[in-house]
Every structure is written in C-alpha cells, then in structure tokens.
Design a protein around this motif. Sequence first.
Motif, PDB file in Angstrom:
ATOM      1  N   LEU A   6       0.854  -1.190   0.000  1.00  0.00           N
ATOM      2  CA  LEU A   6       0.000   0.000   0.000  1.00  0.00           C
ATOM      3  C   LEU A   6       0.884   1.232   0.000  1.00  0.00           C
ATOM      4  CD1 LEU A   6      -2.675  -0.923   2.727  1.00  0.00           C
ATOM      5  CD2 LEU A   6      -2.859  -1.215   0.247  1.00  0.00           C
ATOM      6  N   ASN A   7       0.631   2.158  -0.928  1.00  0.00           N
ATOM      7  CA  ASN A   7       1.374   3.418  -0.968  1.00  0.00           C
ATOM      8  C   ASN A   7       0.522   4.454  -1.682  1.00  0.00           C
ATOM      9  OD1 ASN A   7       3.676   4.892  -0.245  1.00  0.00           O
ATOM     10  ND2 ASN A   7       4.557   4.696  -2.272  1.00  0.00           N
ATOM     11  N   THR A   8       0.829   5.721  -1.469  1.00  0.00           N
ATOM     12  CA  THR A   8       0.002   6.782  -2.039  1.00  0.00           C
ATOM     13  C   THR A   8       0.010   6.754  -3.558  1.00  0.00           C
ATOM     14  OG1 THR A   8       0.668   8.111  -0.129  1.00  0.00           O
ATOM     15  CG2 THR A   8      -0.520   9.240  -1.882  1.00  0.00           C
ATOM     16  N   THR A   9       1.198   6.624  -4.167  1.00  0.00           N
ATOM     17  CA  THR A   9       1.316   6.589  -5.617  1.00  0.00           C
ATOM     18  C   THR A   9       2.275   5.463  -6.022  1.00  0.00           C
ATOM     19  OG1 THR A   9       3.134   8.182  -5.621  1.00  0.00           O
ATOM     20  CG2 THR A   9       0.919   9.071  -5.851  1.00  0.00           C
ATOM     21  N   TYR A  10       2.321   5.190  -7.316  1.00  0.00           N
ATOM     22  CA  TYR A  10       3.174   4.116  -7.832  1.00  0.00           C
ATOM     23  C   TYR A  10       4.568   4.624  -8.158  1.00  0.00           C
ATOM     24  CZ  TYR A  10       4.775   0.319 -10.888  1.00  0.00           C
ATOM     25  OH  TYR A  10       5.490  -0.701 -11.466  1.00  0.00           O
ATOM     26  N   LEU A  11       4.666   5.753  -8.847  1.00  0.00           N
ATOM     27  CA  LEU A  11       5.948   6.337  -9.220  1.00  0.00           C
ATOM     28  C   LEU A  11       5.946   7.806  -8.842  1.00  0.00           C
ATOM     29  CD1 LEU A  11       6.453   4.824 -12.791  1.00  0.00           C
ATOM     30  CD2 LEU A  11       7.739   4.232 -10.744  1.00  0.00           C
ATOM     31  N   CYS A  12       6.917   8.202  -8.049  1.00  0.00           N
ATOM     32  CA  CYS A  12       7.023   9.627  -7.682  1.00  0.00           C
ATOM     33  C   CYS A  12       8.367   9.892  -7.038  1.00  0.00           C
ATOM     34  CB  CYS A  12       5.879  10.040  -6.756  1.00  0.00           C
ATOM     35  SG  CYS A  12       5.863  11.809  -6.391  1.00  0.00           S
ATOM     36  N   GLY A  13       8.519   9.513  -5.765  1.00  0.00           N
ATOM     37  CA  GLY A  13       9.746   9.830  -5.041  1.00  0.00           C
ATOM     38  C   GLY A  13      10.416   8.615  -4.440  1.00  0.00           C
ATOM     39  N   GLY A  14      11.155   8.861  -3.355  1.00  0.00           N
ATOM     40  CA  GLY A  14      11.956   7.816  -2.743  1.00  0.00           C
ATOM     41  C   GLY A  14      11.150   6.660  -2.183  1.00  0.00           C
ATOM     42  N   ALA A  15      10.040   6.966  -1.487  1.00  0.00           N
ATOM     43  CA  ALA A  15       9.224   5.899  -0.904  1.00  0.00           C
ATOM     44  C   ALA A  15       8.644   5.007  -1.988  1.00  0.00           C
ATOM     45  CB  ALA A  15       8.105   6.495  -0.054  1.00  0.00           C
ATOM     46  N   GLU A  16       8.241   5.608  -3.097  1.00  0.00           N
ATOM     47  CA  GLU A  16       7.685   4.842  -4.202  1.00  0.00           C
ATOM     48  C   GLU A  16       8.749   3.929  -4.824  1.00  0.00           C
ATOM     49  OE1 GLU A  16       5.070   7.848  -3.084  1.00  0.00           O
ATOM     50  OE2 GLU A  16       7.134   8.142  -3.780  1.00  0.00           O
ATOM     51  N   ALA A  17       9.956   4.454  -4.952  1.00  0.00           N
ATOM     52  CA  ALA A  17      11.047   3.650  -5.524  1.00  0.00           C
ATOM     53  C   ALA A  17      11.368   2.453  -4.636  1.00  0.00           C
ATOM     54  CB  ALA A  17      12.285   4.515  -5.726  1.00  0.00           C
ATOM     55  N   VAL A  18      11.384   2.680  -3.314  1.00  0.00           N
ATOM     56  CA  VAL A  18      11.674   1.586  -2.386  1.00  0.00           C
ATOM     57  C   VAL A  18      10.553   0.553  -2.423  1.00  0.00           C
ATOM     58  CG1 VAL A  18      11.959   1.001   0.055  1.00  0.00           C
ATOM     59  CG2 VAL A  18      13.118   3.003  -0.883  1.00  0.00           C
TER      60      VAL A  18
END
Length: 416
Positions: A6-18
């Motif tokens: 679960l995450n806010t978006t699929y591609l954007c910043g560091g959290a998405e990349a991890v």
Amino acid sequence: MKILFLNTTYLCGGAEAVTLQILRGMERRGHEVHEIVSYHRRPEKLPDNVHVLYHGAPLLVLNRVLTRGHSNENLTIPYSRQYILRFIQEQQIDVVHLHNAHGNFLGIDDIRAIAEVCPVVWTIHDFWPLTGHCTSPVDCPELWTASCAQCPHPEHYPPVRKERVPALLTAKKDAFGGAGIRFTAPSGWMRQQVLKSHLAEERCVTIPNALDTTRWTPYGKTELRKTYGIPEDKHIIGFVAADPQKKSKGMNYLNEALARLSRPQDYLLLIAGKDEGLTGLPDAGFQIRRFGYISDQAEMNRFYALCDVLVNPSVYETFGLTSIEAMASATPVIVFPICAMPEIVPPEVGWCLPEVSGAALTRAIEEAFLKPELLAAKGAAAREHVLKNYSEEQMLDAFEALYREGVSAASCRDHS
C-alpha cells in the motif's frame, strides 16, 4: 506468500522507488504480489497487479468530497477502507506492507482496521506516523515528542487546521499502538525517533533501504568524461536536486559554499534534477552543467560516476538514498551531520561535516581536491561500504523474515 503493498502513488519519489524495489524483489522470489495506490497521474501504463483506488476524474472528485477538500484530518475514508478490506479478503492476502499512508489515502482508524484482519508491516519513511500531522518536523526540534500540543507549523505537509493537531496525534496513538503492527525504519537514527514517540513500545526493526549493487557500477572517469564532453582540468562537483525548492534540501548552504570557493574557475558543477527552485546559484566564475531530471537508473549511475565528489547539503534525511547511490558508483560524498548521515557516511567513505554551514561545506569541497589519492581511496571505500551494508538481497531477506513472523503470529492467534 500473498503480499499486498500500500502506498500513495506508484511512481514519484523515494518511498515509491523503495516500494517498487521490494515488490519486484518479492515477485522474483516467487511470492504473489499486489499493490494498491491512491492515484496515478503519469502516462506510464501500470502493471496488471497494481490497482488504483481513485482512478479517473469522478473518483478523484469523490476522494475530495470524502476528505473534505483534502483536509488531511480523516479518521476514516470509507471508500479506501472498504476497497482494501474487500481486496484482502478476495485475494486471500497473507501480509500487508504499508508504506506512506498520508496524502488523503487512508484514514487513521483505517490502518488499525486493516491490521485487525491481516498482519501489517509498516515501513516508516517519514514522521507522519509519529506526529500530529507533518512528515518532517523541521524548525520544531523535539517539540513533536511533547504531544504536538502547540504545533508551530500546521502549514507543513500535509497541512491541517492548527486546532486539530493534538486530536489527530491522540487518534494515532489509539489506532497504531497495540495493533500488532510490525514497524520498520530505514536507518538506526529513524528507529531512535520511533523510540521517542508514542510507538516506543511497538516492535520496530531497522531495515536499511538498499540498492541492487549489480546495476550500480564504478566507471573509468577519464573515458566517461570524454563521452560527455566534460573537461579534464576541472574539479567536478555533483548535486542532485530532486526538489530544490524544499528548504530541507539545503540549497542556501550550497549557494553560500560555492560563493566562498577561493578558486571558482577550477570547478565544474553538475546538476541533476528539476530546474525549478534552482535559484540563487552564485555567479562566481565556476561552470555549471545541467542534466535535467534523470529517470533512467543507468544514466543516473553515469552522472554520479562523472563527479569527483557529490555534495548533499540536505538538512533532513530519514535515510539518504542519493548518498548511497553515489557511493555505489565509487563517488565519495559530502554531507551535514544530520539525521541518518553520520551512520551512512563514516569518515573513510566521504566527509560528514562537524556543523551545518556554508563555510564548513566550502572547506570540505576544497579539502577533497588537495590530495587526489585520498579522493580515489574514499571512492573505492565508498563502493565497498555499500556492497557490505546496503545490498538489495540483505534488505529482501530482512523483510521476508518479518513477513513470515507476522503470518506465523497470525496463524497462532487464529488457532488459539
């Protein structure tokens, strides 16, 4: 195992990349993986196993209605909650891995509701789970540990009404504590922040962010610079400006440091990232070359390898992935002694400065080029440091063990 991310978006910043890195790693290991995100506004087509909660204009309008104009104050967002709980049941999910939950994605109580039906691992990428509302309590030293009762910055992301901050923190304490959630922190420093918070009694382990070190490699600088038309007689400084407008990225310190250089004509500054916010760079005689935003990993690798040293003047980093990427490319880094930086950048791999100031940054930049052999030694040591401590396989092993621990505990609970 069947794992739901679960995450806010699929591609954007560091959290998405991890998140994507762990998802793909678990998929390679034979697990069935899915991801649910709040929205997706980029042109890239999503994989079949990635599902968007608020897809299209009507549902985005619904989200705005449900969250009262994106007020960031929701205890529950019914549509998100019902969608995710139904997905967990229908797909027979074994474990949920939660990443960023803010941004009008999940209500505070929704997280506990998910943990009551499925084991949850929650990676804390920022301070949102620990504070009344914000993701980074800058200009609020230690005040956040005293209940956020007098929040001086309700406008910090995600912004809320000032009078709501203490109540939201109380709601987080009630929802997240005692729910059996297994928390992870990307650095020892971030784990220490968790231990200062209302989550101090919860299970929290340090699992550093990592790199696929087979995809990050050193390059011969001479040949690489010829390819890019980089002059051989310059000291090459790198700077990655993913979002230079953020105060926490330290552009003011970089500007001051560059203006102080005693022989600016000897330097070439390479910049990767958004041009917006790159203001105030001094006209002091050194050259600048902008690479723009780099989305390709191999090109980013080459950018780091072009540099003699990477300057990361950030004043807030829960981990510091940029520094790790540079070191994996055998490029030493210069950082301030903030947050996780002292543990990530020991003396043998770069410069962790004694203070946060432009003057200290200038001294380190000039010192880096006094002895070429020292610069080369630090670069080689930096590469070895990443191989030893930040490999992707180490990270995946740790998460896989934590998933199994949660599934095992849930099984024991179900049969008791």
